[in-house]
Motif scaffolding. Structure first.
Motif, mmCIF file in Angstrom:
data_model
loop_
_atom_site.group_PDB
_atom_site.id
_atom_site.type_symbol
_atom_site.label_atom_id
_atom_site.label_comp_id
_atom_site.label_asym_id
_atom_site.label_seq_id
_atom_site.Cartn_x
_atom_site.Cartn_y
_atom_site.Cartn_z
ATOM 1 N N VAL A 1 0.858 -0.896 -0.018
ATOM 2 C CA VAL A 1 0.184 0.014 -0.274
ATOM 3 C C VAL A 1 1.040 1.774 0.065
ATOM 4 O O VAL A 1 1.672 1.431 0.187
ATOM 5 N N LEU A 2 0.516 2.337 -0.911
ATOM 6 C CA LEU A 2 1.425 3.664 -0.712
ATOM 7 C C LEU A 2 0.246 4.367 -0.009
ATOM 8 O O LEU A 2 -1.431 4.640 -0.126
ATOM 9 N N GLU A 3 1.089 4.504 1.156
ATOM 10 C CA GLU A 3 0.073 5.871 1.795
ATOM 11 C C GLU A 3 0.307 7.494 2.296
ATOM 12 O O GLU A 3 1.457 7.513 1.297
ATOM 13 N N LYS A 4 -0.504 8.312 2.415
ATOM 14 C CA LYS A 4 -0.166 9.843 2.543
ATOM 15 C C LYS A 4 1.599 10.215 3.274
ATOM 16 O O LYS A 4 2.350 10.824 2.573
ATOM 17 N N GLU A 5 1.332 9.536 4.326
ATOM 18 C CA GLU A 5 2.669 9.436 4.962
ATOM 19 C C GLU A 5 3.823 9.334 4.454
ATOM 20 O O GLU A 5 4.789 9.896 4.179
ATOM 21 N N ASP A 6 4.104 8.229 3.086
ATOM 22 C CA ASP A 6 5.002 8.105 1.901
ATOM 23 C C ASP A 6 5.274 9.552 1.466
ATOM 24 O O ASP A 6 6.263 9.345 1.211
ATOM 25 N N VAL A 7 4.115 10.438 0.928
ATOM 26 C CA VAL A 7 4.338 11.219 0.200
ATOM 27 C C VAL A 7 4.608 12.215 1.344
ATOM 28 O O VAL A 7 5.778 13.735 0.528
ATOM 29 N N ASN A 8 4.256 12.476 2.615
ATOM 30 C CA ASN A 8 4.699 13.298 3.376
ATOM 31 C C ASN A 8 6.655 13.496 4.090
ATOM 32 O O ASN A 8 7.419 14.434 3.622
ATOM 33 N N VAL A 9 6.816 12.564 4.140
ATOM 34 C CA VAL A 9 8.250 11.872 4.304
ATOM 35 C C VAL A 9 9.168 11.831 2.893
ATOM 36 O O VAL A 9 10.078 12.435 2.610
ATOM 37 N N LEU B 1 -0.608 10.960 -6.716
ATOM 38 C CA LEU B 1 -1.033 10.312 -6.351
ATOM 39 C C LEU B 1 -2.293 9.381 -7.587
ATOM 40 O O LEU B 1 -2.252 8.653 -8.100
ATOM 41 N N ASN B 2 -2.917 10.538 -7.869
ATOM 42 C CA ASN B 2 -4.156 10.434 -8.958
ATOM 43 C C ASN B 2 -4.115 10.147 -10.325
ATOM 44 O O ASN B 2 -4.002 9.729 -10.736
ATOM 45 N N PHE B 3 -2.451 10.512 -10.690
ATOM 46 C CA PHE B 3 -1.818 10.366 -11.623
ATOM 47 C C PHE B 3 -1.891 9.122 -11.677
ATOM 48 O O PHE B 3 -1.568 8.372 -12.945
ATOM 49 N N MET B 4 -1.118 8.447 -10.529
ATOM 50 C CA MET B 4 -1.406 6.871 -10.594
ATOM 51 C C MET B 4 -2.196 6.167 -10.643
ATOM 52 O O MET B 4 -1.813 5.277 -11.655
ATOM 53 N N VAL B 5 -2.550 7.153 -9.876
ATOM 54 C CA VAL B 5 -4.151 5.653 -9.832
ATOM 55 C C VAL B 5 -5.258 6.384 -11.491
ATOM 56 O O VAL B 5 -4.699 4.847 -11.998
ATOM 57 N N ASP B 6 -5.195 6.815 -12.078
ATOM 58 C CA ASP B 6 -5.160 7.160 -13.708
ATOM 59 C C ASP B 6 -3.967 6.197 -14.843
ATOM 60 O O ASP B 6 -5.026 5.737 -15.751
ATOM 61 N N ALA B 7 -2.902 5.970 -14.456
ATOM 62 C CA ALA B 7 -2.689 5.812 -14.963
ATOM 63 C C ALA B 7 -2.119 3.546 -14.691
ATOM 64 O O ALA B 7 -1.256 2.697 -15.017
ATOM 65 N N ASN B 8 -3.155 3.669 -13.955
ATOM 66 C CA ASN B 8 -3.471 2.440 -13.251
ATOM 67 C C ASN B 8 -1.958 1.892 -12.604
ATOM 68 O O ASN B 8 -1.528 0.351 -12.488
ATOM 69 N N LEU B 9 -1.419 2.272 -11.717
ATOM 70 C CA LEU B 9 -0.365 1.855 -11.327
ATOM 71 C C LEU B 9 -0.106 2.016 -9.882
ATOM 72 O O LEU B 9 0.417 1.483 -8.982
ATOM 73 N N LEU B 10 -2.088 2.591 -9.659
ATOM 74 C CA LEU B 10 -2.133 2.093 -8.189
ATOM 75 C C LEU B 10 -3.769 2.036 -8.454
ATOM 76 O O LEU B 10 -4.119 2.390 -9.062
ATOM 77 N N THR B 11 -4.221 0.786 -7.557
ATOM 78 C CA THR B 11 -5.893 0.405 -7.639
ATOM 79 C C THR B 11 -6.242 0.946 -6.468
ATOM 80 O O THR B 11 -5.872 0.601 -5.311
ATOM 81 N N VAL B 12 -7.290 1.822 -6.114
ATOM 82 C CA VAL B 12 -8.234 2.188 -4.611
ATOM 83 C C VAL B 12 -8.989 1.310 -4.341
ATOM 84 O O VAL B 12 -9.994 0.791 -5.027
ATOM 85 N N ILE B 13 -9.261 0.762 -3.310
ATOM 86 C CA ILE B 13 -9.832 -0.452 -2.680
ATOM 87 C C ILE B 13 -10.106 0.248 -1.040
ATOM 88 O O ILE B 13 -9.178 -0.101 -0.641
ATOM 89 N N ASP B 14 -11.539 0.579 -0.717
ATOM 90 C CA ASP B 14 -11.366 1.156 0.098
ATOM 91 C C ASP B 14 -10.534 2.217 1.189
ATOM 92 O O ASP B 14 -10.565 1.657 1.735
ATOM 93 N N LYS B 15 -10.531 2.783 0.066
ATOM 94 C CA LYS B 15 -10.011 3.796 0.422
ATOM 95 C C LYS B 15 -8.258 4.133 0.563
ATOM 96 O O LYS B 15 -7.849 4.667 0.981
ATOM 97 N N LYS B 16 -8.025 2.292 -0.147
ATOM 98 C CA LYS B 16 -6.764 2.564 0.181
ATOM 99 C C LYS B 16 -5.640 2.137 -1.582
ATOM 100 O O LYS B 16 -6.222 1.944 -1.838
ATOM 101 N N ARG B 17 -4.960 2.719 -1.358
ATOM 102 C CA ARG B 17 -4.085 2.762 -2.761
ATOM 103 C C ARG B 17 -3.307 1.427 -2.174
ATOM 104 O O ARG B 17 -1.756 1.115 -1.894
#
Length: 200
Positions: A117-125, A153-169
């Motif tokens: 999972v990729l978290e917002k905390e990863d972005v902050n770090v 994160l949005n770009f990565m979801v749009d490019a299918n690098l991340l899959t969002v399930i139950d708000k988890k990326r």
């Protein structure tokens, strides 16, 4: 890539996949960029409400398409939609050093170690680390870094690098189309291959 300056310019962008595909296809037909711009304005091919917005979006997309040589344009037109979305992303990271480094240093690393999972905390770090490496980034407002992180994160979801399930990326590295991978490697862009696929 390292020769590029860090920029927050991506804040005014969106993924714009359908608009990007329209412009690429017009280029494939042999249209020049001024001709494409005129057509986008006259027919509002990017679907913006106001003309000035149509012009801005068209200019942003044309800047991406200018990063494509004839072979990549051909590859795009021959490819399935997931590969086309990756090519759109590639045109962005070719000119955005910070986004590329986020993919390479965060997404790829988490893929290698098997963190699902990729978290917002990863972005902050990531941004905290970059502040220590760049005086320019250290001067940016917190709102700028937050907005950029959300955009990545949005770009990565749009490019299918991340899959969002139950708000988890959830990290979902693509299997690159063989022709696209060969093209990138032949162009010396193995770092982009690694960043997208999450390999050593």
């Amino acid at each position: 890539m390292n020769s590029l300056k860090y920029s927050s310019g991506l804040m005014s962008h969106s993924f714009w996949f359908h608009e990007f595909r329209t412009v690429v296809k017009l280029r494939k037909k042999g249209m020049g960029y001024e001709e494409i711009k005129k057509k986008c304005l006259e027919e509002n091919l990017v679907g913006a409400v106001k003309e000035y917005r149509t012009l801005r979006i068209t200019n942003y997309i044309i800047a991406r398409v200018k990063n494509m040589d004839d072979r990549l344009v051909e590859l795009f037109c021959e490819s399935d939609m997931p590969t086309q979305k990756l090519i759109n992303l590639i045109t962005v990271i070719r000119t955005d050093r910070l986004f590329f480094e986020f993919l390479y240093e965060v997404y790829r690393e988490k893929s290698i170690i098997g963190t699902g999972v990729l978290e917002k905390e990863d972005v902050n770090v990531f941004f905290t680390r970059k502040e220590t490496q760049s005086e320019d980034i250290a001067k940016w407002k917190d709102t700028t870094k937050k907005r950029l992180g959300s955009l990545y994160l949005n770009f990565m979801v749009d490019a299918n690098l991340l899959t969002v399930i139950d708000k988890k990326r959830t990290i979902s590295p693509p299997i690159l189309d063989v022709a696209l991978e060969r093209y990138l490697l032949a162009n010396g862009e193995d770092a982009i291959v690694k960043a997208l696929t999450g390999v050593n």
